[in-house]
Design an enzyme around this catalytic site. Sequence first.
Site, short mmCIF file in Angstrom:
data_model
loop_
_atom_site.label_atom_id
_atom_site.label_comp_id
_atom_site.label_asym_id
_atom_site.label_seq_id
_atom_site.Cartn_x
_atom_site.Cartn_y
_atom_site.Cartn_z
CD GLU A 108 1.43 1.06 -18.25
OE1 GLU A 108 0.66 1.74 -18.71
OE2 GLU A 108 1.86 0.03 -18.89
CB ILE B 47 8.13 -4.80 -3.10
CG1 ILE B 47 8.91 -5.06 -1.94
CG2 ILE B 47 9.17 -4.42 -4.39
CD1 ILE B 47 9.61 -6.19 -2.01
CG HIS C 212 3.76 -6.67 -5.57
ND1 HIS C 212 5.05 -6.03 -5.48
CD2 HIS C 212 4.27 -7.70 -6.19
CE1 HIS C 212 6.05 -6.56 -6.27
NE2 HIS C 212 5.39 -7.64 -7.02
N GLY D 182 7.99 -4.33 -10.43
CA GLY D 182 8.63 -3.90 -11.39
C GLY D 182 7.93 -3.81 -12.79
CB VAL D 183 4.97 -5.35 -14.26
CG1 VAL D 183 3.88 -5.33 -13.34
CG2 VAL D 183 4.38 -5.39 -15.52
#
Length: 143
Positions: A59, A51, A45, A54-55
Amino acid sequence: MKKILKCIPHRYPFLLIDRIKSYKHDNHIQVIKNITVNDPWLQGHFPNKFIFPGVLMLESIAQSAIILALLKYPEYQNTEGFYCITGINNAKFKKIVIPGDQLIINVNIIKEHKSIIFFRGTIYVDNDVVCFAEITCKYILNI
């Protein structure tokens, strides 16, 4: 780290909290997550442009919120139940997070209603907001 491991069942590589920095007045927690190039999710990713997803920032806010709830209500620790995310609202991603960044995650309780707790979480890197969201969690008895 022992307190974190006692509060939530997550373990490497999905434990997204490195240290509790502060806990105040039963309604605020500040935690730290260090991002390193060795983190397994960075390899894909995105390839050659590491990077932090975002998820996973969301979390980390949720894990911090659950730790806050369990510190506020210690009677729920080591029981047959667990806190479960029931909602994520108003999530925004302001900047990318890369290896070498240290996430400072602030979570506050907004309100409580029966077994549901509403949280607001903000993540900072070098005093810049990189992510924020409202998270809702509910205490559920193990089925």
